[in-house]
Scaffold this motif. Structure first.
Motif, short mmCIF file in Angstrom:
data_model
loop_
_atom_site.label_atom_id
_atom_site.label_comp_id
_atom_site.label_asym_id
_atom_site.label_seq_id
_atom_site.Cartn_x
_atom_site.Cartn_y
_atom_site.Cartn_z
N PRO A 181 50.85 39.38 57.90
CA PRO A 181 50.45 37.97 57.91
C PRO A 181 51.25 37.14 58.92
CG PRO A 181 51.74 38.48 55.95
CD PRO A 181 51.48 39.78 56.64
N TYR A 182 52.24 37.76 59.56
CA TYR A 182 53.09 37.04 60.52
C TYR A 182 52.89 37.61 61.92
CZ TYR A 182 55.41 35.47 56.29
OH TYR A 182 55.68 34.93 55.06
N ALA A 183 52.88 36.73 62.89
CA ALA A 183 52.84 37.18 64.29
C ALA A 183 54.19 37.79 64.66
CB ALA A 183 52.52 35.99 65.20
N ALA A 184 54.18 38.64 65.66
CA ALA A 184 55.43 39.22 66.13
C ALA A 184 56.39 38.10 66.55
CB ALA A 184 55.18 40.16 67.30
N ALA A 185 57.63 38.22 66.10
CA ALA A 185 58.63 37.17 66.35
C ALA A 185 59.23 37.32 67.74
CB ALA A 185 59.72 37.25 65.30
#
Length: 334
Positions: free
Chosen positions: A57-61
């Motif tokens: 659910p998170y984009a690559a940081a």
């Protein structure tokens, strides 16, 4: 103490309460089960199917270069790999960017979610903690890449340095026994017991040590465990008694079924919550789930079981965070 003769290819040192001259062991613990038990598990029919791909659910940081002062930030890469930023240092735990956690590039558990930080987006890496030599924690291909680009110091339990140095001869490395302490750039690192085992193949079981680490930093204490069985909470109680509690514990809570096979090496979510309380950890970054299928439970089972365990123990949801790839956790001050 006089050194003993050893057939151990990784480590030759004095016998102790957890080393018999050839093999390491968990005092009063559970030994890893044998090949017959492995076959019984593998052909037992209990493995739940996983999807081939699980989007985070998170984009690559894209991490900041440094985190200073009293800030403490953890960014999830995947499985047991996290970027810990504290006291101006960038620290990686059990770094794995490979597609498979296996001695082979064509077979073995395959990544179902892409790394939460692209390798080329890493900030300068100062320190790498390698907790033991299983392929999902000690990944030679990744260590080679880190050495070529960042030249970090690697800290690892006894014997694992030999394995790494065979592949990366000029890696800066420190090997530690349980109970030892070293200093690094304004922090201290303690190697503490974990209830686990080690092997890279069929003939080197328990010939390299496994450990947890405690980082004492100006921003607080961090307790990192790569893998462990619960072991009646003995190691958690000892860590609390020695270190007094932690701003953050990094705890595994996945890869735990079937219990008859996994109990001695991987704690389940309920045990991880109990460990959090026994260690007196204010916050937990949870890992070791939903990246590589190593055991029988479904991909979403660990988080569901964790949420239930937290409700049972009246632990607020924001205190034990099951981190997904790319998720950033700015750990609150105590």
């Amino acid at each position: 103490m006089r050194k003993t003769k050893s057939r151990n290819p990784y480590y030759n040192g004095p016998a102790s309460d957890h080393f018999n001259g050839t093999h390491f062991f968990n005092p009063d613990g559970i030994e890893p089960l044998g090949f017959g038990d492995l076959l019984r598990w593998q052909f037992g029919g209990g493995r739940q199917p996983w999807p081939k791909s699980v989007p985070s659910p998170y984009a690559a940081a894209k991490p900041d270069a440094r985190v200073d002062g009293e800030d403490l930030r953890v960014t999830m890469v995947g499985h047991a790999t996290m970027l810990v930023q504290v006291a101006g240092l960038n620290i990686l735990t059990d770094p794995v960017w490979s597609e498979r956690v296996s001695p082979f590039t064509f077979a073995g558990p395959k990544r179902v979610v892409q790394p939460g930080i692209a390798f080329d987006d890493l900030p300068p890496i100062d320190l790498v903690l390698v907790s033991h030599n299983h392929y999902d924690h000690l990944d030679i291909a990744t260590l080679k890449r880190l050495h070529a680009k960042h030249r970090p110091r690697v800290v690892t339990p006894l014997g694992n340095d030999t394995i790494i140095r065979r592949a990366v001869p000029d890696m800066e490395m420190t090997s530690m026994d349980w109970g030892e302490r070293i200093a690094h750039a304004g922090i201290s690192i303690d190697a503490e017991p974990a209830h686990h085992w080690s092997a890279r193949g069929g003939a080197d079981r328990r010939m390299a040590l496994w450990a947890s680490f405690v980082l004492s930093t100006p921003a607080g204490k961090i307790y990192h465990i790569g893998d462990t069985g619960f072991h009646h909470g003995i190691n958690y109680k000892a860590a609390q008694q020695k270190h007094g509690g932690f701003r953050l514990a990094i705890l595994p809570f996945g890869a735990y079924e079937p219990r008859w096979f996994m109990k001695g090496q991987h704690q389940n979510p309920r045990e991880a919550v109990r460990g959090m309380k026994l260690a007196n950890a204010a916050y937990v970054a949870g890992h070791h789930f939903a990246t590589f299928q190593l055991t029988d439970e479904a991909v979403d089972a660990p988080v569901k079981a964790l949420q239930e365990a937290m409700r049972e123990h009246d632990i607020a949801a924001d205190r034990f965070r099951p981190l997904r790839a790319g998720e950033i956790f700015d750990v609150p001050m105590l």
